[in-house]
Write an enzyme that holds these catalytic residues in place. Structure first.
Site, PDB file in Angstrom:
ATOM      1  N   SER A 146       0.781  -1.053   0.153  1.00  0.00           N
ATOM      2  CA  SER A 146       0.056  -0.156   0.009  1.00  0.00           C
ATOM      3  C   SER A 146       0.892   1.335   0.108  1.00  0.00           C
ATOM      4  O   SER A 146       1.948   1.162   0.377  1.00  0.00           O
ATOM      5  CB  SER A 146      -0.875   0.108   1.235  1.00  0.00           C
ATOM      6  OG  SER A 146      -1.584   1.241   1.377  1.00  0.00           O
ATOM      7  N   TYR A 159      -1.403  -0.211  10.236  1.00  0.00           N
ATOM      8  CA  TYR A 159      -1.486  -0.601   8.567  1.00  0.00           C
ATOM      9  C   TYR A 159      -0.250  -0.471   7.759  1.00  0.00           C
ATOM     10  O   TYR A 159       0.196  -1.095   7.228  1.00  0.00           O
ATOM     11  CB  TYR A 159      -2.720   0.128   8.334  1.00  0.00           C
ATOM     12  CG  TYR A 159      -3.023  -0.379   6.778  1.00  0.00           C
ATOM     13  CD1 TYR A 159      -3.751  -1.517   6.479  1.00  0.00           C
ATOM     14  CD2 TYR A 159      -2.884   0.449   5.672  1.00  0.00           C
ATOM     15  CE1 TYR A 159      -4.031  -1.723   5.130  1.00  0.00           C
ATOM     16  CE2 TYR A 159      -3.153   0.038   4.533  1.00  0.00           C
ATOM     17  CZ  TYR A 159      -3.670  -1.214   4.175  1.00  0.00           C
ATOM     18  OH  TYR A 159      -4.187  -1.406   2.936  1.00  0.00           O
TER      19      TYR A 159
HETATM   20  P1  NDP Z   1     -11.840  -5.356   0.647  1.00  0.00           P
HETATM   21  O1  NDP Z   1     -12.199  -5.107   2.312  1.00  0.00           O
HETATM   22  O2  NDP Z   1     -12.785  -4.895  -0.515  1.00  0.00           O
HETATM   23  O3  NDP Z   1     -11.506  -7.252   0.506  1.00  0.00           O
HETATM   24  C1  NDP Z   1     -11.081  -7.783   1.315  1.00  0.00           C
HETATM   25  C2  NDP Z   1     -10.761  -9.164   0.884  1.00  0.00           C
HETATM   26  O4  NDP Z   1      -9.932  -9.952   2.169  1.00  0.00           O
HETATM   27  C3  NDP Z   1     -12.171 -10.070   1.262  1.00  0.00           C
HETATM   28  O5  NDP Z   1     -12.054 -10.868   0.061  1.00  0.00           O
HETATM   29  C4  NDP Z   1     -12.004 -10.550   2.539  1.00  0.00           C
HETATM   30  O6  NDP Z   1     -12.987 -11.755   2.701  1.00  0.00           O
HETATM   31  C5  NDP Z   1     -10.404 -10.969   2.613  1.00  0.00           C
HETATM   32  N1  NDP Z   1      -9.950 -11.089   4.037  1.00  0.00           N
HETATM   33  C6  NDP Z   1      -9.966 -10.343   4.892  1.00  0.00           C
HETATM   34  N2  NDP Z   1      -9.253 -10.555   5.995  1.00  0.00           N
HETATM   35  C7  NDP Z   1      -9.047 -11.943   5.688  1.00  0.00           C
HETATM   36  C8  NDP Z   1      -8.519 -12.855   6.362  1.00  0.00           C
HETATM   37  N3  NDP Z   1      -7.949 -12.663   7.957  1.00  0.00           N
HETATM   38  N4  NDP Z   1      -8.327 -14.182   5.585  1.00  0.00           N
HETATM   39  C9  NDP Z   1      -8.622 -14.356   4.682  1.00  0.00           C
HETATM   40  N5  NDP Z   1      -9.336 -13.522   3.785  1.00  0.00           N
HETATM   41  C10 NDP Z   1      -9.482 -12.124   4.526  1.00  0.00           C
HETATM   42  O7  NDP Z   1     -10.228  -4.949   0.488  1.00  0.00           O
HETATM   43  P2  NDP Z   1      -9.567  -4.453  -0.837  1.00  0.00           P
HETATM   44  O8  NDP Z   1      -9.956  -5.259  -2.009  1.00  0.00           O
HETATM   45  O9  NDP Z   1      -9.625  -3.114  -0.658  1.00  0.00           O
HETATM   46  O10 NDP Z   1      -8.081  -4.661  -0.531  1.00  0.00           O
HETATM   47  C11 NDP Z   1      -7.042  -5.756  -0.904  1.00  0.00           C
HETATM   48  C12 NDP Z   1      -5.908  -5.582  -0.560  1.00  0.00           C
HETATM   49  O11 NDP Z   1      -5.513  -4.471  -1.141  1.00  0.00           O
HETATM   50  C13 NDP Z   1      -5.653  -5.615   0.956  1.00  0.00           C
HETATM   51  O12 NDP Z   1      -4.418  -5.961   1.592  1.00  0.00           O
HETATM   52  C14 NDP Z   1      -5.514  -3.871   1.169  1.00  0.00           C
HETATM   53  O13 NDP Z   1      -4.825  -3.579   2.383  1.00  0.00           O
HETATM   54  C15 NDP Z   1      -4.680  -3.677  -0.092  1.00  0.00           C
HETATM   55  N6  NDP Z   1      -4.854  -2.254  -0.348  1.00  0.00           N
HETATM   56  C16 NDP Z   1      -6.054  -1.571  -0.668  1.00  0.00           C
HETATM   57  C17 NDP Z   1      -6.304  -0.288  -0.937  1.00  0.00           C
HETATM   58  C18 NDP Z   1      -7.473   0.534  -1.372  1.00  0.00           C
HETATM   59  O14 NDP Z   1      -7.616   1.607  -1.514  1.00  0.00           O
HETATM   60  N7  NDP Z   1      -8.718  -0.415  -1.374  1.00  0.00           N
HETATM   61  C19 NDP Z   1      -5.249   0.423  -1.274  1.00  0.00           C
HETATM   62  C20 NDP Z   1      -3.976  -0.168  -0.868  1.00  0.00           C
HETATM   63  C21 NDP Z   1      -3.758  -1.267  -0.564  1.00  0.00           C
HETATM   64  P3  NDP Z   1     -14.404 -11.874   3.026  1.00  0.00           P
HETATM   65  O15 NDP Z   1     -15.330 -11.402   1.814  1.00  0.00           O
HETATM   66  O16 NDP Z   1     -14.701 -13.150   3.384  1.00  0.00           O
HETATM   67  O17 NDP Z   1     -14.379 -10.802   4.168  1.00  0.00           O
END
Ligand code: NDP
Length: 247
Positions: A146, A159
């Site tokens: 990120s 984070y």
């Molecule tokens: P979302 O919150 O939209 O989706 C998160 C996903 O991760 C879901 O599929 C969720 O599953 C899964 N998840 C969360 N915790 C766990 C866990 N402990 N074990 C397994 N699966 C888990 O997040 P984003 O798509 O926005 O983010 C994806 C990645 O990108 C993250 O690492 C985030 O830090 C990074 N990121 C995002 C940014 C943004 O602006 N959106 C910016 C920079 C980085 P479930 O559906 O079952 O809850």
């Protein structure tokens, strides 16, 4: 067909039920990869991603587990490798936030974020490493960093720490496995329009971005897809920003 160049190779995408992980699963499915589709709890959303991955031309199996749970993750992954064979690639995408100023941050907000975002690296990649090496076919690992881990972000000390740690782990592992033709890179997005940003003022965030808009999950997925292609075989140990110019 170029889009089908990867038929028969298996890739695990963590956090693939929604957001960026879902878009990555669809991109890699369209390249012909067989997707191991991890999520934590939202089975309905994961099932939608599975169906869409198959419609895109790949195949997908659901692998529910919590990446923060070391024995749980290991049990699922070892059984999966035993049953269907090693993964050629991993996209370590699952991540959470628990924002707030450090002065008021609870110890659970600190440890939940570190356990998911950083310990998840060990919990998921360690059990898959030796089987990947034993394929003797190179490989790809992409972690989801990120902009917050690159420059630090107010209200995100936990984070930012987790994502900066992930970048260190990524660079170090790249040096360990380079001789095996396994590349390891980190993709570091800025503000991407997913559930993670829900509740935040999108228009205000966009003003902080030189390109004056939020990014889309598909734009991040396109970069991951490139890193998984043969054309990216000489890129390793890098942190690649995709943030509209924020860094
Ligand atoms: P979302 O919150 O939209 O989706 C998160 C996903 O991760 C879901 O599929 C969720 O599953 C899964 N998840 C969360 N915790 C766990 C866990 N402990 N074990 C397994 N699966 C888990 O997040 P984003 O798509 O926005 O983010 C994806 C990645 O990108 C993250 O690492 C985030 O830090 C990074 N990121 C995002 C940014 C943004 O602006 N959106 C910016 C920079 C980085 P479930 O559906 O079952 O809850």
């Amino acid at each position: 067909m170029p889009r089908m160049e990867k038929r028969g190779k298996r890739v695990l995408v963590t956090g693939a039920s929604r957001g960026i992980g879902r878009a990555v699963a669809l991109e890699l499915a369209a390249m012909g990869f067989e997707i191991g589709l991890n999520f934590r709890s939202n089975e309905a959303a994961a099932e939608e991603t599975r169906a869409a991955s198959e419609a895109a031309g790949g195949s997908a199996v659901l692998l529910p587990f919590d990446v923060a749970d070391e024995p749980g993750a290991r049990a699922v992954l070892e059984a999966e490798v035993e049953e269907r064979g090693a993964f050629w690639g991993v996209v370590l995408n699952a991540g959470i936030t628990a924002d707030g100023p450090l002065a008021g941050m609870s110890s659970s907000a600190w440890s939940d974020v570190l356990r998911t975002n950083l310990d998840g690296f060990y919990n998921v990649i360690q059990p898959l490493m030796l089987p990947m090496v034993r394929l003797r076919d190179g490989g790809r690992i992409v972690t989801m960093g990120s902009v917050s881990g690159v420059v630090g972000n107010r209200g995100q000390v936990n984070y930012s720490a987790s994502k900066a740690g992930l970048m260190g782990a990524t660079r170090a592992l790249a040096r360990e496995v380079g001789k095996r033709r396994i590349t390891v890179n980190c993709v570091a997005p800025g503000f991407i329009e997913t559930d993670m940003l829900s509740g935040l003022p999108g228009e205000e965030l966009a003003k902080l971005v030189p390109l004056k808009r939020l990014g889309q999950p598909e734009e991040v997925a396109a970069l991951v897809g490139f890193l998984f292609s043969d054309k990216a075989g000489y890129i390793t140990a890098q942190v690649l920003g995709i943030d509209g110019g924020m860094t």
